[in-house]
Enzyme design. Structure first.
Site, PDB file in Angstrom:
ATOM      1  N   ARG A  50       0.856  -1.186   0.000  1.00  0.00           N
ATOM      2  CA  ARG A  50       0.000   0.000   0.000  1.00  0.00           C
ATOM      3  C   ARG A  50       0.890   1.234   0.000  1.00  0.00           C
ATOM      4  O   ARG A  50       2.098   1.149   0.161  1.00  0.00           O
ATOM      5  CB  ARG A  50      -1.018   0.005   1.159  1.00  0.00           C
ATOM      6  CG  ARG A  50      -0.636  -0.597   2.456  1.00  0.00           C
ATOM      7  CD  ARG A  50       0.249   0.203   3.390  1.00  0.00           C
ATOM      8  NE  ARG A  50      -0.045   1.604   3.429  1.00  0.00           N
ATOM      9  CZ  ARG A  50       0.885   2.521   3.583  1.00  0.00           C
ATOM     10  NH1 ARG A  50       2.164   2.189   3.715  1.00  0.00           N
ATOM     11  NH2 ARG A  50       0.587   3.796   3.610  1.00  0.00           N
ATOM     12  N   GLY A  51       0.219   2.401  -0.200  1.00  0.00           N
ATOM     13  CA  GLY A  51       0.970   3.632  -0.412  1.00  0.00           C
ATOM     14  C   GLY A  51       1.061   3.827  -1.921  1.00  0.00           C
ATOM     15  O   GLY A  51       1.402   2.881  -2.651  1.00  0.00           O
ATOM     16  N   ALA A  52       0.742   5.047  -2.374  1.00  0.00           N
ATOM     17  CA  ALA A  52       0.573   5.278  -3.816  1.00  0.00           C
ATOM     18  C   ALA A  52       1.770   4.820  -4.671  1.00  0.00           C
ATOM     19  O   ALA A  52       1.597   4.025  -5.604  1.00  0.00           O
ATOM     20  CB  ALA A  52       0.241   6.746  -4.052  1.00  0.00           C
ATOM     21  N   GLN A 195      -2.510   2.818   9.878  1.00  0.00           N
ATOM     22  CA  GLN A 195      -1.202   2.888   9.207  1.00  0.00           C
ATOM     23  C   GLN A 195      -0.204   3.720  10.012  1.00  0.00           C
ATOM     24  O   GLN A 195       1.003   3.480   9.941  1.00  0.00           O
ATOM     25  CB  GLN A 195      -1.338   3.499   7.801  1.00  0.00           C
ATOM     26  CG  GLN A 195      -1.999   2.587   6.777  1.00  0.00           C
ATOM     27  CD  GLN A 195      -3.487   2.813   6.673  1.00  0.00           C
ATOM     28  OE1 GLN A 195      -4.127   3.202   7.656  1.00  0.00           O
ATOM     29  NE2 GLN A 195      -4.063   2.562   5.517  1.00  0.00           N
ATOM     30  N   ASP A 236      -2.207  10.719  -2.649  1.00  0.00           N
ATOM     31  CA  ASP A 236      -2.564   9.629  -3.565  1.00  0.00           C
ATOM     32  C   ASP A 236      -2.845  10.142  -4.966  1.00  0.00           C
ATOM     33  O   ASP A 236      -2.673   9.417  -5.942  1.00  0.00           O
ATOM     34  CB  ASP A 236      -3.770   8.862  -3.020  1.00  0.00           C
ATOM     35  CG  ASP A 236      -3.312   8.000  -1.862  1.00  0.00           C
ATOM     36  OD1 ASP A 236      -3.238   8.526  -0.733  1.00  0.00           O
ATOM     37  OD2 ASP A 236      -2.957   6.839  -2.093  1.00  0.00           O
ATOM     38  N   ASN A 246      -5.718  12.335  -0.164  1.00  0.00           N
ATOM     39  CA  ASN A 246      -4.827  11.543   0.703  1.00  0.00           C
ATOM     40  C   ASN A 246      -5.697  10.824   1.731  1.00  0.00           C
ATOM     41  O   ASN A 246      -6.933  10.993   1.760  1.00  0.00           O
ATOM     42  CB  ASN A 246      -3.778  12.445   1.366  1.00  0.00           C
ATOM     43  CG  ASN A 246      -2.677  11.634   2.041  1.00  0.00           C
ATOM     44  OD1 ASN A 246      -2.099  10.731   1.443  1.00  0.00           O
ATOM     45  ND2 ASN A 246      -2.404  11.912   3.308  1.00  0.00           N
ATOM     46  N   LYS A 247      -5.072  10.042   2.560  1.00  0.00           N
ATOM     47  CA  LYS A 247      -5.772   9.207   3.536  1.00  0.00           C
ATOM     48  C   LYS A 247      -6.842   9.984   4.305  1.00  0.00           C
ATOM     49  O   LYS A 247      -6.626  11.132   4.701  1.00  0.00           O
ATOM     50  CB  LYS A 247      -4.729   8.634   4.503  1.00  0.00           C
ATOM     51  CG  LYS A 247      -5.244   7.737   5.601  1.00  0.00           C
ATOM     52  CD  LYS A 247      -6.100   6.602   5.126  1.00  0.00           C
ATOM     53  CE  LYS A 247      -5.445   5.718   4.107  1.00  0.00           C
ATOM     54  NZ  LYS A 247      -6.402   4.786   3.437  1.00  0.00           N
TER      55      LYS A 247
HETATM   56  O1  MRU Z   1      -4.700   3.188   1.949  1.00  0.00           O
HETATM   57  P1  MRU Z   1      -3.223   3.429   1.914  1.00  0.00           P
HETATM   58  O2  MRU Z   1      -2.512   2.941   3.130  1.00  0.00           O
HETATM   59  O3  MRU Z   1      -2.588   2.924   0.635  1.00  0.00           O
HETATM   60  O4  MRU Z   1      -3.091   5.016   1.911  1.00  0.00           O
HETATM   61  C1  MRU Z   1      -1.809   5.583   1.816  1.00  0.00           C
HETATM   62  C2  MRU Z   1      -1.823   7.069   1.855  1.00  0.00           C
HETATM   63  O5  MRU Z   1      -2.841   7.706   1.917  1.00  0.00           O
HETATM   64  C3  MRU Z   1      -0.489   7.731   1.689  1.00  0.00           C
HETATM   65  O6  MRU Z   1      -0.443   8.939   2.388  1.00  0.00           O
HETATM   66  C4  MRU Z   1      -0.232   8.025   0.213  1.00  0.00           C
HETATM   67  O7  MRU Z   1      -0.478   6.889  -0.578  1.00  0.00           O
HETATM   68  C5  MRU Z   1       1.147   8.483  -0.035  1.00  0.00           C
HETATM   69  S1  MRU Z   1       2.346   7.199   0.175  1.00  0.00           S
HETATM   70  C6  MRU Z   1       3.864   7.872  -0.169  1.00  0.00           C
END
Ligand code: MRU
Length: 351
Positions: A50-52, A195, A236, A246-247
């Site tokens: 996970r994470g973009a 997270q 994201d 973002n989250k």
């Molecule tokens: O649902 P997730 O854990 O994939 O969400 C991640 C986020 O929102 C991060 O802040 C974003 O992807 C940036 S990661 C460098």
């Protein structure tokens, strides 16, 4: 300080894709091999990776997983569409697989419809190494913000676990720590999937960076006490006008920063900027299972029939963003104009 190195979220080794199962962190560090595209898809949906940027890198490799020798352009298209469907909000996923597809299409036009898998794999490796370079540069561009004895707050996990290495929002912290700067980070736990508690505290702690975990709903109080000098989060998808997905919970923090006059920064590679999306209203927000909200860890806390709304992301309007730190530097308002300029000088990241 625990000196054990942090495992890589995505690893390509001996022509095999390995992912760190982030759902098991911080207690279990389990790396598994994805031998079929279906397991890459499942890993992205279940947030094992996970994470973009990390899901973009994993998906780029996922396109070639299980293939031998050659693939036709039409078969590759099916694989691209399948992986893009795994998660809708982070643009890096579509960006990475479409980039591999464009590369394949250009090759097929010049040569043959049967594209060598090794060439696609090289493009995925390039995406991976470019991400690492971007993160290092984000760290350097964010470094001047991290002054001695400053206190920061971050949300979710935009650290090494979410990318190739270092992170986006956490990259300036790693770079500052390397430079010997003393500072401290408040980490939002980030309900519902924690997270912040499970990943960000874990990776900052492992790097010896001073951090304090807080409940999401403690952020306003901590800010009201004057304990936060700035906030850095990841992204994201960043729309052409600078609106930031973002989250879930990021928007609340940005509004609080406006109220308390605290600078709110976003750190992301240019692969997260989507100039085809004019503003945040166009960003599709992923909705996830009710189960994530009715439970806390393994425990069922709300009754099973509770009605739930579980958006995984929110959109922060650009006027609440003080600056967007990319690998090219700090971009400030007017975002519409200044984000577009980033693509004039770096054509490999254009969509
Ligand atoms: O649902 P997730 O854990 O994939 O969400 C991640 C986020 O929102 C991060 O802040 C974003 O992807 C940036 S990661 C460098």
């Amino acid at each position: 300080m625990n000196s054990k190195p942090l495992p890589k979220s995505v690893l390509w080794q001996d022509d095999k894709l390995y992912l760190l199962d982030q759902t098991k962190l911080p207690h279990v560090e389990e790396i598994f091999c994805c031998e079929r595209i279906e397991s890459v898809h499942e890993a992205i949906c279940a947030l094992r990776v996970r994470g973009a940027p990390a899901i973009g890198i994993a998906a780029a490799y996922g396109l070639v997983v299980g293939l031998t020798e050659h693939v036709s352009l039409s078969a590759l298209r099916e694989r691209v569409d399948y992986l893009v469907g795994a998660r809708p909000t982070a643009v890096n996923l579509a960006w990475a697989v479409e980039r591999v597809y464009r590369y394949a299409a250009a090759w097929a036009e010049k040569h043959d419809d049967q594209i060598p898998v090794a060439l696609l794999c090289d493009e995925a490796k390039l995406i991976h190494s470019e991400d690492a370079a971007s993160c290092r540069n984000i760290g350097l561009h964010g470094l001047p913000l991290i002054t001695a004895n400053s206190n920061w707050l971050t949300h979710c996990n935009a650290g090494a676990l979410a990318v190739s290495e270092l992170g986006t929002a956490l990259a300036p912290f790693y770079t500052a720590a390397d430079a010997g700067v003393q500072f401290h980070v408040y980490v939002d736990e980030t309900r519902p999937l924690l997270q912040g508690a499970r990943l960000t505290s874990f990776e900052l702690g492992r790097a010896g960076i001073l951090n304090t975990l807080i409940c999401d709903n403690a952020a306003a109080h901590v800010m009201s006490l004057g304990k936060v000098d700035g906030v850095i989060v990841g992204a994201d998808r960043i729309a052409a006008n600078g609106d930031v997905a973002n989250k879930i919970g990021t928007l609340g923090l940005a509004i609080l920063c406006g109220y308390y006059d605290i600078p709110f920064y976003v750190a992301a590679p240019t692969s997260t900027i989507d100039l085809d999306t004019t503003d945040g209203k166009q960003i599709l927000i992923e909705e996830r299972s009710a189960h994530e909200v009715t439970t806390f860890g393994a425990a069922q806390v709300a009754s099973l029939d509770t009605k739930v709304f579980n958006p995984a992301f929110d959109v922060t309007p650009s006027h609440l963003v003080k600056g967007i730190i990319t690998e090219q530097g700090m971009t400030t308002a007017p975002f519409e104009q200044n984000l577009g300029r980033l693509f004039d000088v770096n054509s490999s990241t254009t969509h």
